[in-house]
Structures are given as structure tokens and as C-alpha cells.
Design a protein around this motif. Structure first.
Motif, PDB file in Angstrom:
ATOM      1  N   ARG A 335      88.637 -13.411   6.504  1.00  0.00           N
ATOM      2  CA  ARG A 335      89.815 -12.735   5.953  1.00  0.00           C
ATOM      3  C   ARG A 335      91.002 -12.907   6.889  1.00  0.00           C
ATOM      4  O   ARG A 335      92.126 -13.157   6.442  1.00  0.00           O
ATOM      5  CB  ARG A 335      89.531 -11.245   5.732  1.00  0.00           C
ATOM      6  CG  ARG A 335      88.442 -10.981   4.707  1.00  0.00           C
ATOM      7  CD  ARG A 335      88.318  -9.495   4.373  1.00  0.00           C
ATOM      8  NE  ARG A 335      87.038  -9.224   3.714  1.00  0.00           N
ATOM      9  CZ  ARG A 335      86.793  -8.203   2.921  1.00  0.00           C
ATOM     10  NH1 ARG A 335      87.750  -7.333   2.660  1.00  0.00           N
ATOM     11  NH2 ARG A 335      85.605  -8.013   2.374  1.00  0.00           N
ATOM     12  N   ALA A 339      94.299 -15.138   5.787  1.00  0.00           N
ATOM     13  CA  ALA A 339      95.566 -14.406   5.722  1.00  0.00           C
ATOM     14  C   ALA A 339      96.573 -14.989   6.694  1.00  0.00           C
ATOM     15  O   ALA A 339      97.754 -15.162   6.360  1.00  0.00           O
ATOM     16  CB  ALA A 339      95.325 -12.924   6.014  1.00  0.00           C
ATOM     17  N   THR A 343     100.252 -16.766   5.634  1.00  0.00           N
ATOM     18  CA  THR A 343     101.507 -16.132   6.041  1.00  0.00           C
ATOM     19  C   THR A 343     102.212 -16.852   7.179  1.00  0.00           C
ATOM     20  O   THR A 343     103.450 -16.858   7.223  1.00  0.00           O
ATOM     21  CB  THR A 343     101.263 -14.672   6.459  1.00  0.00           C
ATOM     22  OG1 THR A 343     100.297 -14.627   7.522  1.00  0.00           O
ATOM     23  CG2 THR A 343     100.755 -13.861   5.277  1.00  0.00           C
ATOM     24  N   TRP A 350     103.203 -12.276   2.512  1.00  0.00           N
ATOM     25  CA  TRP A 350     101.895 -11.624   2.591  1.00  0.00           C
ATOM     26  C   TRP A 350     101.512 -10.930   1.286  1.00  0.00           C
ATOM     27  O   TRP A 350     100.321 -10.798   0.967  1.00  0.00           O
ATOM     28  CB  TRP A 350     101.847 -10.617   3.740  1.00  0.00           C
ATOM     29  CG  TRP A 350     102.781  -9.445   3.640  1.00  0.00           C
ATOM     30  CD1 TRP A 350     104.044  -9.346   4.151  1.00  0.00           C
ATOM     31  CD2 TRP A 350     102.522  -8.193   2.990  1.00  0.00           C
ATOM     32  NE1 TRP A 350     104.591  -8.120   3.866  1.00  0.00           N
ATOM     33  CE2 TRP A 350     103.684  -7.382   3.162  1.00  0.00           C
ATOM     34  CE3 TRP A 350     101.442  -7.671   2.292  1.00  0.00           C
ATOM     35  CZ2 TRP A 350     103.778  -6.091   2.645  1.00  0.00           C
ATOM     36  CZ3 TRP A 350     101.535  -6.383   1.772  1.00  0.00           C
ATOM     37  CH2 TRP A 350     102.689  -5.611   1.953  1.00  0.00           C
ATOM     38  N   GLY A 353      99.303 -13.048  -0.973  1.00  0.00           N
ATOM     39  CA  GLY A 353      97.899 -13.046  -0.587  1.00  0.00           C
ATOM     40  C   GLY A 353      97.217 -11.718  -0.851  1.00  0.00           C
ATOM     41  O   GLY A 353      96.069 -11.675  -1.313  1.00  0.00           O
ATOM     42  N   ALA A 354      97.921 -10.623  -0.564  1.00  0.00           N
ATOM     43  CA  ALA A 354      97.339  -9.302  -0.784  1.00  0.00           C
ATOM     44  C   ALA A 354      97.000  -9.090  -2.256  1.00  0.00           C
ATOM     45  O   ALA A 354      95.966  -8.514  -2.597  1.00  0.00           O
ATOM     46  CB  ALA A 354      98.302  -8.222  -0.294  1.00  0.00           C
ATOM     47  N   ASN A 369      93.431  -3.198   2.596  1.00  0.00           N
ATOM     48  CA  ASN A 369      93.879  -4.521   2.187  1.00  0.00           C
ATOM     49  C   ASN A 369      95.334  -4.760   2.576  1.00  0.00           C
ATOM     50  O   ASN A 369      95.669  -5.727   3.259  1.00  0.00           O
ATOM     51  CB  ASN A 369      93.710  -4.694   0.686  1.00  0.00           C
ATOM     52  CG  ASN A 369      93.990  -6.115   0.229  1.00  0.00           C
ATOM     53  OD1 ASN A 369      93.263  -7.050   0.546  1.00  0.00           O
ATOM     54  ND2 ASN A 369      95.079  -6.302  -0.517  1.00  0.00           N
ATOM     55  N   GLN A 370      96.221  -3.868   2.168  1.00  0.00           N
ATOM     56  CA  GLN A 370      97.639  -4.095   2.403  1.00  0.00           C
ATOM     57  C   GLN A 370      97.977  -4.065   3.891  1.00  0.00           C
ATOM     58  O   GLN A 370      98.754  -4.899   4.375  1.00  0.00           O
ATOM     59  CB  GLN A 370      98.470  -3.058   1.657  1.00  0.00           C
ATOM     60  CG  GLN A 370      98.176  -2.911   0.174  1.00  0.00           C
ATOM     61  CD  GLN A 370      98.334  -4.197  -0.617  1.00  0.00           C
ATOM     62  OE1 GLN A 370      97.398  -4.983  -0.709  1.00  0.00           O
ATOM     63  NE2 GLN A 370      99.505  -4.401  -1.191  1.00  0.00           N
ATOM     64  N   TRP A 373      96.626  -7.098   5.709  1.00  0.00           N
ATOM     65  CA  TRP A 373      97.483  -8.239   5.419  1.00  0.00           C
ATOM     66  C   TRP A 373      98.767  -8.175   6.238  1.00  0.00           C
ATOM     67  O   TRP A 373      99.233  -9.192   6.774  1.00  0.00           O
ATOM     68  CB  TRP A 373      97.800  -8.300   3.916  1.00  0.00           C
ATOM     69  CG  TRP A 373      96.860  -9.225   3.207  1.00  0.00           C
ATOM     70  CD1 TRP A 373      95.723  -8.887   2.548  1.00  0.00           C
ATOM     71  CD2 TRP A 373      96.964 -10.642   3.130  1.00  0.00           C
ATOM     72  NE1 TRP A 373      95.103 -10.012   2.066  1.00  0.00           N
ATOM     73  CE2 TRP A 373      95.848 -11.111   2.398  1.00  0.00           C
ATOM     74  CE3 TRP A 373      97.888 -11.575   3.597  1.00  0.00           C
ATOM     75  CZ2 TRP A 373      95.631 -12.454   2.133  1.00  0.00           C
ATOM     76  CZ3 TRP A 373      97.680 -12.925   3.330  1.00  0.00           C
ATOM     77  CH2 TRP A 373      96.567 -13.350   2.614  1.00  0.00           C
TER      78      TRP A 373
END
Length: 460
Positions: A335, A339, A343, A350, A353-354, A369-370, A373
């Protein structure tokens, strides 16, 4: 007869559930409880009803209903606006008070406020419990003069020092009042576009996995948690997200086990609480930079699509993205790599991707998650926001024999040695014809990012 209502949200379990225990205590021995779950229109409208999570949720609700029926009760399921349906069920059953777990997203905070006002207007009470965080509820520990910790290490020191509440047992019996209607339980089989190897959900599966992890996995966690082919992580994140497993119990059992591996595992659980206290204080961080650098992100759909499809030409990135689609899950180190690649190497926003992760991850969680990221993009709480991870260096460090890549990128299954991580270095006749070359030059990408951020960056 006193009647209470337990509104399940991200706490789909019977064992160590403060919401259910609070409702049962409120009703007393002669009372009854309405165990309610609402398939919320607000979640659907916000785009968080991804197929993988819906399928896993169906498992969780089926298991919860079965557990309640074993205790003489049943789960009541409704579909619609969560506040309207909760008030409707409360009216039907003559409920005096409703019990709910506190949560941290902007939506959850608004839901709680709406429910409190609606219930008050009907002469009912809302009782809110800490049932989602592991140890420290958001806002209960803060640095002097601030409303939250922005750096993990000092937060973790405070987190470790807090008293851990006792684990609650599951109820022996649950009496549900007659006449409260329920919609049919959702079914995994009726959910389309589910990942082929999506794991099963439910409290029984969560407890089985936790027991197996404590017996056979956690001791090696400190040494192997970044090892991509070893797959030596707990895989408990979906259960923590849906609340089929209590984070409090996970911490207690890990501490009882002891050792470096258990300590490292507990530290990861603390990160969940850390992100929740950040989001509770800054709900906009779900969509806006926590710490902005004035990035003018590139709009490159071709590159973004290559990343989503696992066709970037960088095998470790592609392997991870394919694992995501196939399992609805991705290794923690992968992950971070994927990520960072989107980015900083591709310099794509981002949020792109999120959103993709939320579309596929069964453990897709707004806070984790957020904010993870944002950490990877350097717009969040990372104290080194301009670091750039080199996918080749990372691949050789965490997948030295190429086993992870060969599993998920079959085009490279026959490539030997370290060339599996850089197949474009092979002689023309040995290069796989059905695998793309790199979509970006790493040195040029790092220079582009450095210029965009106006900062010195280095590989890791």
C-alpha cells in the motif's frame, strides 16, 4: 416493560460490544432490546457501498443474526435514512433510549447529531459509547493548547500510558420485542463484481483469525511484517473495520502474549486510534490536504489507468495493484509503495488513489485510508513529507527473490533472478512480449517532484 435499541454501525459483534451491553443494561432483566442495523442511504449516496464491502457486510450481518438467534433474539434490518429508520423502529417498539457507537468521520458526526435531535423531539434519549477505538477516544488525550496530536510518536507515548478498559463478555440472552419488522438480510451471492478471493466476514471468522494469529503469527510480526511474499501480517483489518473484532480485545491479547512481535502489532493498532483522533478534529482531511504544499497535481488519466490496472511496467507496483483487485486487500508495505508511486513518481493527486482503494478494499476506512494516503503523498502527518520511495530498491529489499511479483504478474513468472523487478533490462529475445515497459523514468520523475515541491528529495 423497558425497551432499548442498539444501533449497530461499525461494531458488528456480540463479544465486547459496549453498545449492545449498554442497551441490555438499560433494558434490565425484565426488558427487551431491538438490535438494529440500517442499510444506510447516506453511505450509498456517498459512494462507500463498494461491492467488496457489501459482500463482506452481508457475511457479517448473517453471522450477527445467527448469534442473536442462538441467544433468543434476532437482528432487525432496515433500508433507508438511518435516522428516519431508527426513529421508526423506536416508535414501533416503544423504545426509551437508543445506544450508538461514537465515530469520527464528518458523516458519522452529523449522523449522531441528527439522531440525537430527532430522538429528543420524540422524548427519547441517545446514549453514545466508545466502541470503535482501541484505547483512547478522540479528544480525550491532547497536547497542551491543541485539540489533537499531529505527530504519531508523542501520541503513542500517551496512548500506551492510558488504562485499557475490561473486555466485555457476549450476552447469554437477548429478548427482542414482538412486532418490529425487518427487511431480509443481504446476501453475498447477490452482490456483483466481488473480488474472486475476497475473505469471509463475520464475528466467528474474526475470532478464529485472531486466535490463530496470536498462536502462530504475531511472534514474527516485527521481523516479517514488511516481507511481501511471506504474507506475514494479521489480515485482521477487515474485521477491525466492520467491528466484528474488538480492538480492545486484540490489544489485551497481544499484550498478554508479549514479545517484540506483539509490541509491534499493538503499535499498528495505535495508528488506527491516531488517525481517528486526527479525523475527528479535522473532518475535512477526508478530502482536503491536512498540510498543503500547493501541489498542482498532474491530470494524466493514461498514467492513472495504468496504475489502476497494474500495467505501469514496474513489477512490484503492478503486482500489488493486481492483488488489490483479486483479493480486495493489499499488503501493508505494498500500500505504501503503490501510494507513493502514484503521488510522487507519477505526481497524480492522492484523492485519485484514495478513491480507487475505497472502491476495492474490503477494509476501506475513511480515517485510515484517507490519512494514510495523505501520509504517503506528503500532505498529511508524515514528518518527512518529501521522501520518495524507489520501487526498484523497495522491491529488492522486500521481495528479494521476486516471489511476490511472480505470483501476481504471471507474464513474469519465467523471468529469473533480479531481472523480475526490472524486466526491461533483459535481452530483447528474453523480454516478455505481453508486459509493458516503464511508463515513467524514475530519475526524471523524482526531479519533477522536487521541482514541484520546491524541496530536496531523496530515494528510500
Amino acid at each position: 416493560m423497558p425497551v432499548t435499541l442498539a444501533l449497530f454501525t461499525a461494531d458488528l459483534r456480540l463479544h465486547d460490544n459496549p453498545v449492545l451491553r449498554g442497551a441490555l443494561d438499560g433494558a434490565g432483566q425484565q426488558g427487551a432490546v431491538v438490535p438494529l442495523f440500517v442499510l444506510d442511504d447516506g453511505v450509498r449516496k456517498a459512494g462507500f457501498d463498494a461491492p467488496n464491502r457489501l459482500a463482506f457486510l452481508a457475511d457479517c450481518l448473517g453471522d450477527l443474526d445467527e448469534g442473536l438467534r442462538e441467544r433468543g433474539g434476532r437482528l432487525v434490518v432496515r433500508t433507508g435514512d438511518v435516522v428516519e429508520e431508527t426513529c421508526r423502529a423506536a416508535h414501533e417498539a416503544g423504545v426509551d433510549e437508543v445506544h450508538l457507537a461514537a465515530d469520527v468521520s464528518g458523516y458519522a458526526q452529523r449522523r449522531e447529531d441528527r439522531l440525537r435531535h430527532a430522538l429528543r423531539a420524540e422524548g427519547r434519549r441517545l446514549r453514545v459509547h466508545d466502541a470503535v477505538t482501541a484505547v483512547v477516544p478522540p479528544g480525550s488525550v491532547t497536547p497542551q493548547g491543541k485539540d489533537h496530536f499531529a505527530v504519531f510518536t508523542p501520541y503513542f507515548r500517551q496512548w500506551q500510558a492510558q488504562r485499557l478498559r475490561n473486555v466485555l463478555g457476549s450476552p447469554r440472552g437477548v429478548t427482542v420485542p414482538d412486532g418490529v419488522k425487518s427487511a431480509p438480510l443481504p446476501s453475498r451471492s447477490r452482490t456483483r463484481s466481488v473480488s474472486p478471493e475476497l475473505p469471509g466476514g463475520g464475528e466467528r471468522e474474526a475470532r478464529r483469525r485472531l486466535t490463530a494469529w496470536m498462536r502462530r503469527g504475531v511472534d514474527a510480526y516485527e521481523d516479517r511484517h514488511d516481507d511481501l511474499p511471506a504474507d506475514a501480517t494479521s489480515r485482521l483489518s477487515p474485521h477491525l473495520h466492520f467491528g466484528t473484532l474488538s480492538a480492545v480485545e486484540a490489544v489485551r491479547r497481544a499484550r498478554a502474549r508479549g514479545g517484540r512481535g506483539a509490541e509491534a502489532f499493538v503499535r499498528q493498532l495505535a495508528w488506527r486510534d491516531f488517525h481517528r483522533q486526527v479525523l475527528a478534529a479535522r473532518p475535512r482531511a477526508a478530502h482536503a490536504d491536512y498540510r498543503t504544499h500547493g501541489d498542482r497535481w498532474r491530470r494524466d488519466e493514461r498514467a492513472a489507468d495504468a496504475w489502476r490496472e497494474g500495467r505501469t511496467g514496474y513489477p512490484v507496483v503492478d503486482a500489488a495493484m493486481r492483488q488489490l483487485r483479486h483479493e480486495g486487500w493489499m499488503h501493508n508495505r505494498a500500500r505504501l509503495l503503490t501510494a507513493g508511486f502514484l503521488t510522487k513518481t507519477l505526481y497524480v493527486d492522492w484523492r485519485v488513489g484514495a478513491r480507487h482503494f475505497l472502491d476495492w478494499l474490503v477494509d476501506g476506512d475513511v480515517a485510515n485510508n484517507q490519512l494514510n494516503w495523505q501520509w504517503a503523498a506528503g500532505t498529511g502527518t508524515d514528518t518527512r513529507p518529501n521522501r520518495v520511495l524507489n520501487p526498484l530498491t523497495q522491491a529488492r529489499r522486500f521481495d528479494p527473490e521476486g516471489a511476490f511479483v511472480r505470483r501476481w504478474v504471471p507474464e513474469l513468472a519465467d523471468v529469473a533472478g533480479r531481472a523480475v523487478h526490472a524486466p526491461w533490462t533483459l535481452a530483447e529475445e528474453d523480454r516478455p512480449r505481453d508486459y509493458p515497459g516503464p511508463i515513467v523514468d524514475l530519475d526524471a520523475a523524482r526531479d519533477r517532484f522536487r521541482r514541484a515541491r520546491g524541496a530536496r528529495t531523496g530515494p528510500a
